[in-house]
Design a protein around this motif. Sequence first.
Motif, PDB file in Angstrom:
ATOM      1  N   GLU A   1      -6.382   1.683  -3.971  1.00  0.00           N
ATOM      2  CA  GLU A   1      -5.916   2.191  -2.684  1.00  0.00           C
ATOM      3  C   GLU A   1      -7.014   2.742  -1.782  1.00  0.00           C
ATOM      4  O   GLU A   1      -6.843   2.789  -0.568  1.00  0.00           O
ATOM      5  CB  GLU A   1      -4.893   3.307  -2.910  1.00  0.00           C
ATOM      6  CG  GLU A   1      -5.525   4.526  -3.538  1.00  0.00           C
ATOM      7  CD  GLU A   1      -4.615   5.724  -3.688  1.00  0.00           C
ATOM      8  OE1 GLU A   1      -3.542   5.783  -3.070  1.00  0.00           O
ATOM      9  OE2 GLU A   1      -5.003   6.625  -4.438  1.00  0.00           O
TER      10      GLU A   1
ATOM     11  N   ARG B   1      -8.491   0.729   1.322  1.00  0.00           N
ATOM     12  CA  ARG B   1      -7.396   0.348   2.223  1.00  0.00           C
ATOM     13  C   ARG B   1      -6.824   1.550   2.958  1.00  0.00           C
ATOM     14  O   ARG B   1      -6.513   1.467   4.149  1.00  0.00           O
ATOM     15  CB  ARG B   1      -6.299  -0.377   1.434  1.00  0.00           C
ATOM     16  CG  ARG B   1      -6.788  -1.703   0.846  1.00  0.00           C
ATOM     17  CD  ARG B   1      -5.678  -2.492   0.203  1.00  0.00           C
ATOM     18  NE  ARG B   1      -5.152  -1.832  -0.982  1.00  0.00           N
ATOM     19  CZ  ARG B   1      -3.915  -1.997  -1.436  1.00  0.00           C
ATOM     20  NH1 ARG B   1      -3.057  -2.767  -0.803  1.00  0.00           N
ATOM     21  NH2 ARG B   1      -3.513  -1.395  -2.531  1.00  0.00           N
ATOM     22  N   MET B   2      -6.692   2.681   2.280  1.00  0.00           N
ATOM     23  CA  MET B   2      -6.175   3.884   2.940  1.00  0.00           C
ATOM     24  C   MET B   2      -7.172   4.428   3.961  1.00  0.00           C
ATOM     25  O   MET B   2      -6.786   4.862   5.051  1.00  0.00           O
ATOM     26  CB  MET B   2      -5.830   4.965   1.906  1.00  0.00           C
ATOM     27  CG  MET B   2      -4.565   4.683   1.124  1.00  0.00           C
ATOM     28  SD  MET B   2      -3.068   4.663   2.143  1.00  0.00           S
ATOM     29  CE  MET B   2      -2.862   6.415   2.452  1.00  0.00           C
TER      30      MET B   2
ATOM     31  N   CYS C   1       2.182   1.625  -3.478  1.00  0.00           N
ATOM     32  CA  CYS C   1       1.078   2.009  -4.355  1.00  0.00           C
ATOM     33  C   CYS C   1       0.758   3.495  -4.226  1.00  0.00           C
ATOM     34  O   CYS C   1       0.652   4.206  -5.226  1.00  0.00           O
ATOM     35  CB  CYS C   1      -0.147   1.156  -4.002  1.00  0.00           C
ATOM     36  SG  CYS C   1      -1.657   1.602  -4.871  1.00  0.00           S
ATOM     37  N   VAL C   2       0.615   3.981  -3.007  1.00  0.00           N
ATOM     38  CA  VAL C   2       0.289   5.389  -2.760  1.00  0.00           C
ATOM     39  C   VAL C   2       1.415   6.290  -3.263  1.00  0.00           C
ATOM     40  O   VAL C   2       1.169   7.325  -3.876  1.00  0.00           O
ATOM     41  CB  VAL C   2       0.011   5.626  -1.257  1.00  0.00           C
ATOM     42  CG1 VAL C   2      -0.079   7.097  -0.917  1.00  0.00           C
ATOM     43  CG2 VAL C   2      -1.258   4.894  -0.842  1.00  0.00           C
TER      44      VAL C   2
ATOM     45  N   LEU D   1       0.834  -1.204   0.000  1.00  0.00           N
ATOM     46  CA  LEU D   1       0.000   0.000   0.000  1.00  0.00           C
ATOM     47  C   LEU D   1       0.872   1.257   0.000  1.00  0.00           C
ATOM     48  O   LEU D   1       0.588   2.212  -0.722  1.00  0.00           O
ATOM     49  CB  LEU D   1      -0.944  -0.007   1.199  1.00  0.00           C
ATOM     50  CG  LEU D   1      -1.915   1.158   1.302  1.00  0.00           C
ATOM     51  CD1 LEU D   1      -2.795   1.277   0.059  1.00  0.00           C
ATOM     52  CD2 LEU D   1      -2.773   1.012   2.565  1.00  0.00           C
TER      53      LEU D   1
END
Length: 180
Positions: free
Chosen positions: A78, A81-82, A28-29, A25
């Motif tokens: 994302e 999940r964020m 990804c971010v 994550l």
Amino acid sequence: MDCFSIEQILRLLQAAWDRNQLHELLLCVTFLHALRAHEAVGLTADNIVGDYLIVRRGKHSKPERAQLEVNDNPLLNERQRMIELARKTPRNQKLFKMCTRTFQRLVHRYGALAGLSEVLSHPHTLKASILTHLDANGLSTRQIMDISGHKSLRSLEHYLHSNPTVSREKYRRALKVQIG
């Protein structure tokens, strides 16, 4: 600095996903929002407001608001999940509890696991990769500057990597529009 193709980014993200989804994550971010390493590891629960990521790019810059992405590919999805991570994290606490050096080591390790170049396996390459990809897919320099938070073309040019094939294709498309 060179950059990764989208296929290589996905291999990097998959290598991280297979071992630690929180690390994936973070990668990804960093990639999707063209973040610098210190911006990524400095994110706190307060940086997530609704469906948006709020980032201050420089010392004297205004906070920028970027929508968290939903994607069919779970490696690039994302948003939920964020939001969940921010809900579980106390206010003003880091979402990803690590320093920039630890983050650099993670990118290096997952890059090696994905079979990527050791030289390119660096958080900065994630930023260069997304910006170069956006450029190759027709976003204007102004749009890329808005996404990346760059205030000057000169600083943005450091991240954009020319590809002669892409340049020639853009040239041909531009001529078609003009000529007919």
